[in-house]
Structure formats: structure tokens, C-alpha cells
Design a protein around this motif. Structure first.
Motif, mmCIF file in Angstrom:
data_model
loop_
_atom_site.group_PDB
_atom_site.id
_atom_site.type_symbol
_atom_site.label_atom_id
_atom_site.label_comp_id
_atom_site.label_asym_id
_atom_site.label_seq_id
_atom_site.Cartn_x
_atom_site.Cartn_y
_atom_site.Cartn_z
ATOM 1 N N ILE A 73 0.896 -1.000 -0.195
ATOM 2 C CA ILE A 73 0.168 -0.049 0.103
ATOM 3 C C ILE A 73 0.915 1.179 0.195
ATOM 4 O O ILE A 73 1.848 1.289 0.812
ATOM 5 C CB ILE A 73 -0.933 -0.001 1.333
ATOM 6 C CG1 ILE A 73 -1.908 1.204 1.054
ATOM 7 C CG2 ILE A 73 -0.185 -0.047 2.621
ATOM 8 C CD1 ILE A 73 -3.142 0.950 1.857
ATOM 9 N N MET A 74 0.644 2.237 -0.888
ATOM 10 C CA MET A 74 1.118 3.331 -0.942
ATOM 11 C C MET A 74 0.260 4.393 -0.473
ATOM 12 O O MET A 74 -0.661 4.482 -0.321
ATOM 13 C CB MET A 74 1.500 3.937 -2.365
ATOM 14 C CG MET A 74 2.343 5.105 -2.690
ATOM 15 S SD MET A 74 3.939 5.114 -2.460
ATOM 16 C CE MET A 74 4.322 6.738 -2.525
ATOM 17 N N GLY A 75 1.074 5.259 0.589
ATOM 18 C CA GLY A 75 0.587 6.230 1.475
ATOM 19 C C GLY A 75 0.666 7.917 0.704
ATOM 20 O O GLY A 75 1.870 7.878 0.187
ATOM 21 N N GLY A 76 -0.425 8.259 0.660
ATOM 22 C CA GLY A 76 -0.500 9.786 0.175
ATOM 23 C C GLY A 76 0.494 10.904 0.984
ATOM 24 O O GLY A 76 0.775 10.421 2.197
ATOM 25 N N GLY A 77 0.307 12.012 0.866
ATOM 26 C CA GLY A 77 0.900 13.289 1.757
ATOM 27 C C GLY A 77 0.019 14.392 1.450
ATOM 28 O O GLY A 77 -0.628 14.719 0.327
#
Length: 493
Positions: A88-92
Motif C-alpha cells: 500500500i502506498m500512502g499519500g501526503g
């Protein structure tokens, strides 16, 4: 549907920063059993420099690798010792500027996901857009490319570390992270299987125009930022009048507007000076020019709530040098000065909104994610779940509705793969008197595993306990009687 704790969801909004260490050879230990990260020492990837490897024991045993892609795209990858086979890639949020991973706030490490985050290719502190001045490379990296490149590199690192390709890949982000989510679905349809997009700032040009439109009313002169036009008392008067007029329309007097579009409150009914009424109308009406409407306005809600109008749209005046009087002022001015006009001295007095979209076209090409064509993403089985608080004073829920309407109008079958959940009484990403405590990762997993789009999510209240359903747009939760904190007391209609 499981609830997720309020502290966990609030952590979604936090920035996860990086303290750089000296070299790849340094492995930091904790007083808990640490993960075995020795195999990462030999990792070599094209155009990628690894700067640190940490062996950590909390919150679970994991390895944390930090590095740089190309010249300045910073990233980190978290690799749990007991991996669930997924990524899972997390946003900013905001202008990013330090390595952030909003997915960590959803306990993805504890759920045994490999996960990654990025600074989007630059360093900055607070609301500062000077990094983008006359630098199209950084604008493109921030706009969309950094998330894509970090996703590709992170997946390679995962494969090398576990000797297996991730079975499924997700994205989770809110606010600017929600915009990154929309970008991924539109520009890089092969990156993720399920995308969670919270309160997305997907129309960057429209958001900037809306911020500037409101700010010019709250602070008519940039030489006097000492106090906004609207006082705290004005906002309390406004909020009370709206609830008095519309709160009971949904069958409950609970301080929450179930659907603000049903409210017919008229700001002219307030005993306020004309310029203050005009400022209020600027919020609800949105920015426009002789050549047409530029962006939606905000719905009723959040006028006097902590985290609502007070911080975002009105502010409390400039409290310190170089400190913006409101968040709308800060983001709006920085975008125009450093991403659109490329003039650090640009001012909004006398600014003409005519041709605004044309003026913004170069920046929008890198920053905006408004394309309703999701064919490539959907054709490979991609699912997009958007959620937005009705009382969000940062980004209007009406903009998310407008986008989803465009997706459905283009292809009615997109309802199978794109769902929007509107959250009554909820502020920006989380918080407020409404129900917002929902397990988004569980929702993503169930949709991915069953192939059945969710018709409703159950969301808990942060205060007072209980829960209500959130219904997939265009349906809404209708009260049918009983305990108003019991989901069984509502039906999606």
C-alpha cells in the motif's frame, strides 16, 4: 464493517517525517526484537540511492529503507517481518516537502502491509511554495510523477526483500493525498488495484480560485492582515441560524445536516453589514467570472466548528511574520506566486478572475486530476472509493460530487467500480460532530476480495459512541426512527 479508533484515523492527517542517517551501513536497533534487514544491504536499483536501513521492533518488527530516486525524490519503504503479501502506498498532505505516508495512520504496518511514502521531490516546511518557482520538474514530481516512481521502486524493493511480487496493491490518501489518489487512477492505471481517495484536492485550479475568492473578502487589503472581516461571533451567529432553519429537516435535531443541499437558508436574513454578507456568499457561491463559474462553493456546515471555517477560510489574522492569517490565504497565495504567476510579489488586490482556467493551464496540466475517463483503470479491475465530509471547510464536498457525476455521465457502468461516500457533519478528512470512524482498509479489502461494490459503510462517532451508515452516492442515510446512534435506525434511499 469494523470501526477504527479515533486516534488512528487522526494519525492519517499527520506527516511522517524522515531523519536522515549517515549511510547504508547503519542499522538502528530498538529495545524490542528487531527485524532481519541484512539482505537489504546488497540492494542496487537503477537511478536510486539508498541512504539508510533501519531494523525496528515497533509497532511491529519491520525494516525501514530510505533513499532518493533521480536527483531529489525522497522516499521510505516499510517492510514488516511478517508480510501479508500486499503493498500500500500512502499519500501526503499540503505541499508535502518531507517524507509522508498517510497509510501508516490506518495501521497498515500492524496489518502486515509493505508500505511506502515520499516527499514528492522537494523539501519545504509549512505552507511554502517557493520550491516550485520556475521549476517545472519539481511541479511535475509533486503533481504526479513522484508517487508513481516511488510506487515502482517500492514494489521492486518488496520483490527483492520477500522474493515475491505483491499480490495486490492499494493507495490511501486524503486532501492532497486524495488528489494523488485520483492522479494514480487517471494517469497510472496499472499501479493500484484499489484506491482510497479522501476529500481530494483534484481540481487544483478550482481550489486555488475558491481560496482566493474567499480570502479577498476576508482580507480586502494584503497590507492589513491583522483580523478577518468575519468575527468569531459572526460565525457563531451564522451557524446557529443555519441549524435553526435546517437541522430538523432530516427528522433529527442533532446539530448535523444530513444533506446540506436540502437547506434553503438565506444569508441575507442575518443582521450583518453588507460586506460581511458578501463574504459569506463568497464561501457558499464559489468563484465566478464574466466568462462563467470557475469552481463550486462550499455547502452549509462547519461555520463555527474547530477545524472548520475558523482555521481554513476565515482565520484569526496574521499572528506572526510570514505566518498566513488563514490556511486558504496561505495555500492560495503560494500557489499563485510560485506555481502559476512565478512572481513572489504577486498580490490579489484588483485581480481579475476572467480567463482564470487559461491562466492556470500549465500548472493544472501537472496538478489537476479532473479527467472522468477511468477506462484503463477499470478495465484491469481497478476500484476507486472516494469519501468526503459534508462540513469540510478546506475542500468542498460538492467538487467530489461534480467529479463522480461526470464519471457516471460518461459511463453508467462506472458505478460498479467508483463509489462516493459523503459524511454528514464531518470536517476535513476526519473530525467534527458527524460519524467518521470507519475502517477504510477493511472496506478496500472486502471490495477487492469479493468484487462487490459497497452500498454502505458503517461509521462510528468519535464522541458519545454509536454509529450510522454512510450510503453510496447518490443515496443518503434516511432516519426511520429509533436510536439515532444505531445504524439500524437508518435506511439508504
Amino acid at each position: 464493517m469494523r470501526f477504527i479508533s479515533s486516534s488512528t484515523v487522526l494519525a492519517l492527517l499527520a506527516a511522517h517525517s524522515l531523519d536522515a542517517a549517515a549511510s547504508i551501513s547503519s542499522i538502528k536497533e530498538t529495545d524490542q526484537p528487531a527485524a532481519d534487514c541484512d539482505g537489504l544491504r546488497e540492494l542496487r536499483l537503477p537511478d536510486t540511492t539508498v541512504t539508510t536501513i533501519e531494523s525496528l521492533g515497533a509497532p511491529v518488527r519491520h525494516c525501514k529503507l530510505t533513499g532518493t530516486i533521480d536527483r531529489e525524490i525522497g522516499f521510505s519503504v516499510w517492510l514488516p517481518a511478517d508480510w501479508n503479501g500486499k503493498f500500500i502506498m500512502g499519500g501526503g498532505g499540503g505541499f508535502v516537502g518531507n517524507i509522508q505516508n498517510q497509510a501508516l495512520g490506518l495501521s497498515v504496518l500492524q496489518r502486515r502491509y509493505a508500505t511506502a511514502g515520499t516527499d514528492t521531490g522537494h523539501r519545504n516546511q509549512g505552507i511554502d511554495g517557493s520550491w516550485a518557482l520556475n521549476n517545472l520538474e519539481r511541479l511535475v514530481n509533486y503533481g504526479h510523477l513522484a508517487v508513481h516512481r516511488v510506487t515502482e521502486v517500492a514494489k521492486h524493493i518488496v520483490e527483492r526483500h520477500y522474493a515475491a511480487i505483491p499480490e495486490r496493491s492499494y493507495f490511501a490518501g486524503c486532501s492532497n493525498g486524495g488528489r494523488q489518489a485520483m492522479m494514480s487512477a487517471q494517469r497510472y492505471p496499472g499501479d493500484f488495484d484499489v484506491i482510497l481517495a479522501g476529500a481530494p484536492a483534484h481540481d487544483f485550479a478550482g481550489v486555488a480560485a475558491a481560496f482566493l475568492n474567499v480570502t479577498r473578502h476576508m482580507y480586502p487589503s494584503m497590507d492589513d492582515l491583522s483580523a478577518p472581516l468575519l468575527t468569531d461571533e459572526n460565525r457563531q451567529t451564522l451557524a446557529s441560524a443555519i441549524l435553526a432553519r435546517c437541522d430538523a429537516q432530516d427528522g433529527l435535531e442533532d446539530g448535523i445536516l444530513n444533506d446540506p443541499r436540502d437547506c434553503d437558508f438565506d444569508p441575507d436574513s442575518l443582521d450583518l453589514d453588507p460586506e460581511k454578507i458578501a463574504a459569506i456568499r463568497a464561501v457558499y457561491g464559489g468563484p465566478a467570472a464574466p466568462d462563467g463559474r470557475i469552481h463550486v462553493g462550499w455547502p452549509f456546515g462547519g461555520e463555527d466548528a474547530p477545524g472548520g471555517w475558523g482555521g481554513w477560510l476565515v482565520g484569526s489574522g496574521q499572528q506572526a511574520p510570514n505566518f498566513p492569517p488563514s490556511l486558504a490565504f496561505g495555500f492560495g497565495i503560494e500557489v499563485m506566486r510560485h506555481m502559476v504567476e512565478h512572481d513572489p510579489d504577486w498580490r490579489y488586490e484588483g485581480f481579475d478572475f476572467s480567463g482564470f482556467r487559461h491562466r492556470f493551464r500549465t500548472a493544472a496540466a501537472a496538478l489537476s486530476a479532473t479527467d472522468p475517463n477511468l477506462d484503463a483503470f477499470r478495465d484491469r479491475g481497478g476500484k476507486l472509493l472516494i469519501y468526503h465530509g459534508w462540513s469540510d471547510a478546506a475542500l468542498s464536498a460538492l467538487a467530489s460530487i461534480e467529479y463522480v457525476d461526470a464519471v457516471y455521465a460518461r459511463d453508467e457502468s462506472a458505478r460498479d467500480d467508483v463509489r462516493l461516500f459523503l459524511m454528514p457533519g464531518v470536517l476535513h478528512c476526519a473530525g467534527g460532530p458527524g460519524p467518521w470512524m470507519v475502517d477504510l482498509i477493511d472496506a478496500a479489502e472486502q471490495w477487492d476480495e469479493t468484487g462487490t461494490a459497497p452500498d454502505a459503510l458503517v461509521a462510528g462517532f468519535a464522541e458519545g459512541g454509536g454509529a450510522r451508515p454512510l450510503c453510496a452516492y447518490p443515496k443518503r442515510a434516511v432516519y426511520v426512527g429509533g436510536d439515532d446512534r444505531d445504524p439500524a435506525s437508518f435506511e439508504c434511499r
